[in-house]
Scaffold this motif. Structure first.
Motif, PDB file in Angstrom:
ATOM      1  N   PRO A   1       0.816  -1.221   0.000  1.00 25.20           N
ATOM      2  CA  PRO A   1       0.000   0.000   0.000  1.00 25.20           C
ATOM      3  C   PRO A   1       0.852   1.274   0.000  1.00 25.20           C
ATOM      4  N   LYS A   2       0.216   2.354  -0.350  1.00 24.38           N
ATOM      5  CA  LYS A   2       0.885   3.651  -0.394  1.00 24.38           C
ATOM      6  C   LYS A   2       1.494   3.995   0.959  1.00 24.38           C
ATOM      7  N   ARG A   3       2.650   4.660   0.917  1.00 20.21           N
ATOM      8  CA  ARG A   3       3.339   5.043   2.149  1.00 20.21           C
ATOM      9  C   ARG A   3       2.427   5.905   3.020  1.00 20.21           C
ATOM     10  N   GLN A   4       2.394   5.578   4.305  1.00 18.04           N
ATOM     11  CA  GLN A   4       1.499   6.263   5.235  1.00 18.04           C
ATOM     12  C   GLN A   4       2.167   7.435   5.961  1.00 18.04           C
ATOM     13  N   ILE A   5       3.480   7.383   6.071  1.00 17.77           N
ATOM     14  CA  ILE A   5       4.218   8.430   6.787  1.00 17.77           C
ATOM     15  C   ILE A   5       5.108   9.173   5.792  1.00 17.77           C
ATOM     16  N   PRO A   6       5.016  10.502   5.731  1.00 25.96           N
ATOM     17  CA  PRO A   6       5.840  11.269   4.780  1.00 25.96           C
ATOM     18  C   PRO A   6       7.336  11.044   5.013  1.00 25.96           C
ATOM     19  N   ILE A   7       8.088  11.070   3.919  1.00 22.21           N
ATOM     20  CA  ILE A   7       9.535  10.849   3.990  1.00 22.21           C
ATOM     21  C   ILE A   7      10.208  11.832   4.946  1.00 22.21           C
ATOM     22  N   ARG A   8       9.802  13.090   4.896  1.00 26.98           N
ATOM     23  CA  ARG A   8      10.456  14.108   5.735  1.00 26.98           C
ATOM     24  C   ARG A   8      10.337  13.780   7.221  1.00 26.98           C
ATOM     25  N   ASN A   9       9.258  13.103   7.588  1.00 25.86           N
ATOM     26  CA  ASN A   9       9.071  12.755   8.992  1.00 25.86           C
ATOM     27  C   ASN A   9       9.964  11.595   9.432  1.00 25.86           C
ATOM     28  N   TYR A  10      10.481  10.890   8.458  1.00 30.08           N
ATOM     29  CA  TYR A  10      11.391   9.789   8.777  1.00 30.08           C
ATOM     30  C   TYR A  10      12.828  10.268   9.005  1.00 30.08           C
ATOM     31  N   MET A  11      13.158  11.453   8.518  1.00 29.32           N
ATOM     32  CA  MET A  11      14.555  11.857   8.466  1.00 29.32           C
ATOM     33  C   MET A  11      15.225  11.908   9.843  1.00 29.32           C
ATOM     34  N   LEU A  12      14.546  12.502  10.821  1.00 28.80           N
ATOM     35  CA  LEU A  12      15.125  12.578  12.164  1.00 28.80           C
ATOM     36  C   LEU A  12      15.280  11.182  12.759  1.00 28.80           C
ATOM     37  N   VAL A  13      14.271  10.342  12.538  1.00 28.28           N
ATOM     38  CA  VAL A  13      14.334   8.958  13.018  1.00 28.28           C
ATOM     39  C   VAL A  13      15.510   8.229  12.371  1.00 28.28           C
ATOM     40  N   VAL A  14      15.710   8.471  11.081  1.00 32.08           N
ATOM     41  CA  VAL A  14      16.796   7.822  10.345  1.00 32.08           C
ATOM     42  C   VAL A  14      18.155   8.206  10.933  1.00 32.08           C
ATOM     43  N   VAL A  15      18.352   9.491  11.187  1.00 31.05           N
ATOM     44  CA  VAL A  15      19.631   9.965  11.739  1.00 31.05           C
ATOM     45  C   VAL A  15      19.907   9.321  13.097  1.00 31.05           C
ATOM     46  N   VAL A  16      18.900   9.308  13.944  1.00 24.49           N
ATOM     47  CA  VAL A  16      19.064   8.740  15.287  1.00 24.49           C
ATOM     48  C   VAL A  16      19.255   7.226  15.212  1.00 24.49           C
ATOM     49  N   PHE A  17      18.461   6.568  14.384  1.00 29.51           N
ATOM     50  CA  PHE A  17      18.543   5.115  14.215  1.00 29.51           C
ATOM     51  C   PHE A  17      19.917   4.708  13.692  1.00 29.51           C
ATOM     52  N   PHE A  18      20.395   5.442  12.706  1.00 30.50           N
ATOM     53  CA  PHE A  18      21.707   5.177  12.118  1.00 30.50           C
ATOM     54  C   PHE A  18      22.809   5.345  13.166  1.00 30.50           C
ATOM     55  N   THR A  19      22.764   6.451  13.894  1.00 30.80           N
ATOM     56  CA  THR A  19      23.783   6.737  14.911  1.00 30.80           C
ATOM     57  C   THR A  19      23.801   5.660  15.987  1.00 30.80           C
ATOM     58  N   CYS A  20      22.630   5.247  16.404  1.00 27.05           N
ATOM     59  CA  CYS A  20      22.506   4.219  17.436  1.00 27.05           C
ATOM     60  C   CYS A  20      23.157   2.909  16.994  1.00 27.05           C
ATOM     61  N   ASN A  21      22.853   2.476  15.788  1.00 22.49           N
ATOM     62  CA  ASN A  21      23.396   1.213  15.277  1.00 22.49           C
ATOM     63  C   ASN A  21      24.905   1.275  15.072  1.00 22.49           C
ATOM     64  N   VAL A  22      25.381   2.395  14.558  1.00 26.48           N
ATOM     65  CA  VAL A  22      26.819   2.552  14.330  1.00 26.48           C
ATOM     66  C   VAL A  22      27.576   2.530  15.656  1.00 26.48           C
ATOM     67  N   CYS A  23      27.066   3.234  16.646  1.00 26.22           N
ATOM     68  CA  CYS A  23      27.723   3.268  17.965  1.00 26.22           C
ATOM     69  C   CYS A  23      27.795   1.875  18.585  1.00 26.22           C
ATOM     70  N   ASN A  24      26.695   1.156  18.518  1.00 32.62           N
ATOM     71  CA  ASN A  24      26.653  -0.176  19.124  1.00 32.62           C
ATOM     72  C   ASN A  24      27.627  -1.140  18.452  1.00 32.62           C
ATOM     73  N   ASN A  25      27.723  -1.078  17.134  1.00 36.34           N
ATOM     74  CA  ASN A  25      28.628  -1.995  16.438  1.00 36.34           C
ATOM     75  C   ASN A  25      30.085  -1.543  16.503  1.00 36.34           C
ATOM     76  N   MET A  26      30.305  -0.233  16.585  1.00 41.12           N
ATOM     77  CA  MET A  26      31.676   0.272  16.703  1.00 41.12           C
ATOM     78  C   MET A  26      32.295  -0.076  18.053  1.00 41.12           C
ATOM     79  N   ALA A  27      31.449  -0.280  19.046  1.00 41.89           N
ATOM     80  CA  ALA A  27      31.943  -0.560  20.401  1.00 41.89           C
ATOM     81  C   ALA A  27      32.833  -1.800  20.443  1.00 41.89           C
ATOM     82  N   PHE A  28      32.592  -2.743  19.535  1.00 45.37           N
ATOM     83  CA  PHE A  28      33.402  -3.966  19.520  1.00 45.37           C
ATOM     84  C   PHE A  28      34.866  -3.673  19.213  1.00 45.37           C
TER      85      PHE A  28
END
Length: 317
Positions: free
Chosen positions: A57-84
């Motif tokens: 189905p058609k996207r329900q959440i506008p792309i612009r609203n994902y951008m902040l989530v994307v930045v935070v999500f990306f940072t979180c994952n990178v930090c967790n994996n870099m810790a090794f």
């Protein structure tokens, strides 16, 4: 039947993913960015193919609203994996990640002005104590090793702990952002899963040199035979592929289980999975784990159970 399939998928996907990841970081501690990128790319590609084949189905959440989530999500994952790359062991990593309830509660109190029942504060206190105990136990081991070898391991370990703490804080913010997003637009977990991974891909350009460096190292790793296909591929590439597939299975199974089972079942499955993954890491990879670590693990486990209201929910059932 759906609950059984989802539960099996969670245990098979998430626990095997932990094994693949530990093999990777033991072979190349600096492989974190490559692992994160490959996982994001795989999930994004699978999402694109799924969209093309089934015409979702058609996207329900506008792309612009994902951008902040994307930045935070990306940072979180990178930090967790870099810790090794900073002398963080897999068991400590797992215990630390289980402490996300601490920062989640802290952030929701500070930002959303929420209040919680006394049992929640008790559970977070237990989890905090468990994480601190396990961290201190690992810190003592690292400090003793640093005195013997004098290679700066303890300082690196402290940096790794800093990354994990930052990752927990970022993860809590991510939870708040997603909650507000879903509150406004409705819950669309599969859509969010796809777009948060897809939109994160370009950001990996900042880490391209590091990713390529470890990709070439992966290609140069010792060959490993694949019996069924009768071919040989580099050892790290094999585990990297395994990590991508199992990560996708793990995430997909959690989402699927959430649609098929009650919140209690999902919570029980995930909590037990984390504990079993920790045991598997300790036993299979023979990671050092002292009595203090076990005490810390026990406190985290009990705290998580109390926070999730599992005892009360079981009584109702």
């Amino acid at each position: 039947m759906g609950t059984i399939i989802g539960t099996c998928g969670v245990y098979l996907g998430c626990m095997s993913n932990a094994v693949y990841l530990e093999y990777l970081v033991k072979e190349d501690p600096g492989i974190g960015n490559l692992v994160t990128f490959s996982s994001f790319l795989f999930i994004a590609v699978v999402g694109v193919l799924y969209t093309l084949i089934f015409r979702t189905p058609k996207r329900q959440i506008p792309i612009r609203n994902y951008m902040l989530v994307v930045v935070v999500f990306f940072t979180c994952n990178v930090c967790n994996n870099m810790a090794f790359n900073f002398k963080i062991s897999m068991p400590l990593h797992m215990i630390f990640r289980s402490g996300s309830l601490i920062t989640n509660m802290l952030m929701t109190i500070l930002i959303l002005r929420r209040k919680y029942a006394l049992s929640k504060y008790l559970s977070v206190g237990l989890i905090t104590s468990g994480v601190i105990l396990s961290t201190l136990a690992s810190g003592k081991e690292m400090k003793d090793a640093d005195k013997t070898v004098e290679d700066g391991s303890f300082f690196l370990w402290l940096l790794g702990i800093g990354l994990l703490i930052f990752g927990l804080l970022i993860s809590a913010l991510l939870g708040i952002f997603q909650e507000q997003l879903f509150k406004h637009y409705g819950k669309h977990p599969y859509e969010a899963l796809f777009y948060t991974h897809l939109l994160s891909i370009p950001v990996f350009g900042f880490f391209s040199n590091n990713i390529l460096e470890h990709f070439w190292l992966a290609l140069d790793s010792r060959p490993m035979g694949i019996p069924v296909l009768n071919i040989q591929i580099p050892f790290i590439i094999y585990y990297l592929i395994g990590n991508m597939v199992t990560q996708s299975l793990c995430i997909g199974s959690v989402y699927f289980l959430a649609t098929e089972a009650s919140t209690l079942t999902v919570t029980l499955v995930i909590t037990l999975r984390k504990f079993l993954s920790l045991i598997l890491s300790i036993v299979y990879f023979q990671n050092p784990f002292t009595l203090t670590h076990w005490l810390g693990t026990f406190l985290v486990f009990i705290g998580t159970v109390i926070y999730s209201d599992i005892p009360q929910k079981l009584k109702k059932h």
